[in-house]
Design a protein around this motif. Structure first.
Motif, mmCIF file in Angstrom:
data_model
loop_
_atom_site.group_PDB
_atom_site.id
_atom_site.type_symbol
_atom_site.label_atom_id
_atom_site.label_comp_id
_atom_site.label_asym_id
_atom_site.label_seq_id
_atom_site.Cartn_x
_atom_site.Cartn_y
_atom_site.Cartn_z
ATOM 1 N N PHE A 135 -46.997 140.756 -56.629
ATOM 2 C CA PHE A 135 -47.983 139.909 -55.955
ATOM 3 C C PHE A 135 -48.543 140.715 -54.784
ATOM 4 C CE2 PHE A 135 -44.825 137.160 -57.847
ATOM 5 C CZ PHE A 135 -45.532 136.079 -58.354
ATOM 6 N N HIS A 136 -49.812 140.525 -54.501
ATOM 7 C CA HIS A 136 -50.414 141.192 -53.345
ATOM 8 C C HIS A 136 -51.058 140.120 -52.474
ATOM 9 C CE1 HIS A 136 -53.091 143.510 -50.853
ATOM 10 N NE2 HIS A 136 -52.452 144.609 -51.202
ATOM 11 N N ILE A 137 -50.779 140.167 -51.202
ATOM 12 C CA ILE A 137 -51.337 139.118 -50.337
ATOM 13 C C ILE A 137 -52.865 139.221 -50.288
ATOM 14 C CG2 ILE A 137 -49.262 139.010 -48.901
ATOM 15 C CD1 ILE A 137 -51.181 140.323 -46.685
ATOM 16 N N SER A 184 -46.530 142.558 -51.921
ATOM 17 C CA SER A 184 -47.099 143.732 -51.263
ATOM 18 C C SER A 184 -47.986 143.376 -50.073
ATOM 19 C CB SER A 184 -47.917 144.554 -52.269
ATOM 20 O OG SER A 184 -47.070 145.141 -53.224
ATOM 21 N N GLU A 185 -47.869 144.182 -49.052
ATOM 22 C CA GLU A 185 -48.738 144.204 -47.873
ATOM 23 C C GLU A 185 -48.474 143.106 -46.857
ATOM 24 O OE1 GLU A 185 -52.962 145.315 -48.551
ATOM 25 O OE2 GLU A 185 -53.358 144.409 -46.588
ATOM 26 N N GLY A 186 -47.567 142.207 -47.140
ATOM 27 C CA GLY A 186 -47.399 141.059 -46.253
ATOM 28 C C GLY A 186 -46.330 141.227 -45.191
ATOM 29 N N SER A 225 -48.326 152.266 -48.172
ATOM 30 C CA SER A 225 -49.414 152.952 -47.453
ATOM 31 C C SER A 225 -50.697 152.135 -47.424
ATOM 32 C CB SER A 225 -49.712 154.294 -48.124
ATOM 33 O OG SER A 225 -50.300 154.075 -49.403
ATOM 34 N N ASP A 226 -50.860 151.232 -48.397
ATOM 35 C CA ASP A 226 -52.117 150.511 -48.604
ATOM 36 C C ASP A 226 -53.287 151.475 -48.848
ATOM 37 O OD1 ASP A 226 -53.510 148.166 -49.047
ATOM 38 O OD2 ASP A 226 -54.142 147.976 -46.963
ATOM 39 N N TYR A 227 -52.973 152.663 -49.362
ATOM 40 C CA TYR A 227 -54.024 153.633 -49.697
ATOM 41 C C TYR A 227 -55.032 153.012 -50.646
ATOM 42 C CZ TYR A 227 -56.134 157.808 -51.816
ATOM 43 O OH TYR A 227 -57.008 158.748 -52.274
ATOM 44 N N PRO A 228 -56.296 153.225 -50.409
ATOM 45 C CA PRO A 228 -56.937 153.977 -49.312
ATOM 46 C C PRO A 228 -57.618 153.040 -48.316
ATOM 47 C CG PRO A 228 -58.477 153.773 -51.108
ATOM 48 C CD PRO A 228 -57.303 152.847 -51.429
ATOM 49 N N HIS A 229 -57.117 151.828 -48.174
ATOM 50 C CA HIS A 229 -57.820 150.840 -47.347
ATOM 51 C C HIS A 229 -57.753 151.170 -45.851
ATOM 52 C CE1 HIS A 229 -57.567 147.508 -50.664
ATOM 53 N NE2 HIS A 229 -58.376 148.499 -50.979
ATOM 54 N N VAL A 230 -58.742 150.681 -45.121
ATOM 55 C CA VAL A 230 -58.817 150.983 -43.683
ATOM 56 C C VAL A 230 -57.625 150.430 -42.916
ATOM 57 C CG1 VAL A 230 -61.295 151.285 -43.412
ATOM 58 C CG2 VAL A 230 -60.349 148.996 -43.340
ATOM 59 N N GLY A 255 -45.172 150.844 -51.841
ATOM 60 C CA GLY A 255 -45.186 149.584 -52.584
ATOM 61 C C GLY A 255 -46.503 148.844 -52.463
ATOM 62 N N ASP A 256 -47.554 149.541 -52.054
ATOM 63 C CA ASP A 256 -48.841 148.884 -51.838
ATOM 64 C C ASP A 256 -49.953 149.925 -51.801
ATOM 65 O OD1 ASP A 256 -50.996 147.340 -50.962
ATOM 66 O OD2 ASP A 256 -50.328 147.351 -48.878
ATOM 67 N N SER A 257 -50.648 150.099 -52.933
ATOM 68 C CA SER A 257 -51.802 150.989 -52.993
ATOM 69 C C SER A 257 -52.810 150.392 -53.968
ATOM 70 C CB SER A 257 -51.390 152.396 -53.456
ATOM 71 O OG SER A 257 -50.430 152.946 -52.590
ATOM 72 N N HIS A 258 -53.985 150.975 -53.998
ATOM 73 C CA HIS A 258 -55.077 150.392 -54.788
ATOM 74 C C HIS A 258 -55.900 151.463 -55.476
ATOM 75 C CE1 HIS A 258 -54.497 146.488 -52.782
ATOM 76 N NE2 HIS A 258 -54.086 147.249 -51.793
ATOM 77 N N TYR A 259 -56.392 151.132 -56.654
ATOM 78 C CA TYR A 259 -57.423 151.962 -57.270
ATOM 79 C C TYR A 259 -58.658 151.096 -57.449
ATOM 80 C CZ TYR A 259 -56.536 149.689 -61.777
ATOM 81 O OH TYR A 259 -56.393 148.775 -62.773
HETATM 82 MN MN MN Z 1 -52.829 146.541 -50.181
#
Ligand code: MN
Length: 383
Positions: A204-206, A257-259, A324-329, A9-13
């Motif tokens: 929404f993404h934090i 997402s991500e919170g 996963s928050d792919y591909p962030h550190v 539920g949390d990834s990025h391009y």
């Molecule tokens: Mn994220």
């Protein structure tokens, strides 16, 4: 070790360097935000729609790691899968991630644009480009459409248009720009109705509030700012519940997402206490308690949080979504299976399935179910 498949539920391009000129006519592309790093390495100049301003680069973004990359650079260069969708799918297979929502990266800059006509055209261009260039690569990838929140009629029109292009979600700011009515304002009511009607999830993404991300300096600053970034998603959730939007539109689903996830039971308790104890001051009245609405329609994603599973098992909040928050550190890329086993090896199968697969599928059923074995994976992806 058994492979645990999970939806994210949390990834990025990351849009390409030429993204604005690829998807907008030149006269509009040149007005879009761009950042130029100053020679001192401590500042950057943001050029946006004829204005320029200098900004101190946060110290966390100045520090370089062993490869000489800042955290931002590492996030943007870490894996080719952030721009290359074939590489992305290969990474997902390797990590055990099936479906995912992939947020835009340049979207954060839209908050700097104040001309409603420009933003309306910019999001149209972005949404058209994503729809034609990357959305069809795999049903596993869910891209939220961007909408302009400067004018409600633009947001409604783009929500409806994006649904027609195949989008299943719209990506909203945790708080509209200064001078624009907040999410609980009555003027947004037609947008909530339009989103429900179009079957769009509100996402929404934090941390997508550029102005607020460097609230703290000095000792502890990196951790403190990280926590500070969490509140925006929680505020968006409690506003949509309190103002009655989710009560009036039971088909509307919200993803934060991500919170993390264990804030949801906490907020539910606090909101119920206020709703009950301050009864004579509370408006609008709701047909369910705030906590019931929060639990019914708000989904929340976490990546590592040790308490997120207990939000379901101990506190009855079922809409916990792993991400996963792919591909962030700060995400799980490279250690996804270790993370999932750590979270779920001691949990019953139904808890694991709910958090890794089913809650996400309630939002985005079109991604299908992940394979149980390697052979089915080959069939499912055609590779
Ligand atoms: Mn994220």
């Amino acid at each position: 070790m058994e492979k645990i498949w999970a939806n994210s539920g949390d990834s990025h391009y990351l849009e390409s360097d030429t993204f604005w000129s690829d998807c907008l006519p030149p006269a509009l592309a040149e007005r879009m935000p761009r950042s130029v790093r100053d020679e001192d390495g401590r500042h950057e100049t943001i050029h946006v729609d004829g204005r320029s301003f200098q900004r101190t680069i946060p110290s966390v973004d100045r520090k370089k790691d062993e490869d000489g990359l800042t955290m931002l650079e590492r996030n943007q260069t870490r894996r080719p899968g952030i721009t290359d969708m074939e590489q992305r799918l290969a990474d997902l297979d390797q990590e055990g991630v099936w479906g995912e929502i992939a947020y835009p990266s340049l979207g954060i800059w839209l908050a700097l644009l104040t001309d409603p006509d420009l933003v309306r055209e910019a999001v149209r261009g972005c949404n058209d480009w994503i729809a034609s260039e990357v959305m069809g690569r795999s049903p596993r990838l869910v891209f939220p459409a961007q909408v302009s929140m400067l004018r409600v009629e633009d947001a409604i029109e783009e929500t409806q248009r994006a649904a027609g292009l195949g989008y299943r979600a719209i990506f909203l700011p945790n708080k509209p720009q200064d001078g624009v009515p907040d999410l609980n304002d009555e003027s947004w009511k037609p947008l909530w109705a339009a989103a429900e009607e179009a079957g769009m999830v509100l996402t929404f993404h934090i941390g997508f509030e550029p102005a607020d991300l460097v609230a703290h300096r000095g000792p502890g600053g990196a951790v403190m700012n990280w926590i500070e970034a969490s509140w925006g998603g929680q505020r968006a959730a409690f506003k949509l519940v309190s103002c009655g939007a989710l009560d009036q539109h039971p088909g509307l689903k919200v993803l934060i997402s991500e919170g993390g996830a264990s804030w949801v039971p906490f907020l539910g308790d606090r909101m119920d206490e206020a709703y009950r104890q301050l009864g004579t001051f509370v408006r609008p009245k709701l047909s369910l308690t705030p906590k019931e609405l929060l639990y019914r329609q708000v989904y929340a994603s976490f990546q590592h949080d040790e308490t997120a599973v207990a939000a379901l098992t101990a506190m009855g909040y079922r809409n916990v979504v792993w991400g996963s928050d792919y591909p962030h550190v700060e995400g799980t890329y490279g250690h996804t299976q270790e993370t999932l086993h750590g979270l779920f090896d001691d949990q019953p199968d139904d808890v694991r399935r709910r958090i890794t697969i089913e809650s996400f599928l309630e939002l985005f059923p079109d991604v299908g179910t992940p394979p149980v074995g390697a052979e089915e994976l080959v069939d499912a992806t055609g590779r």
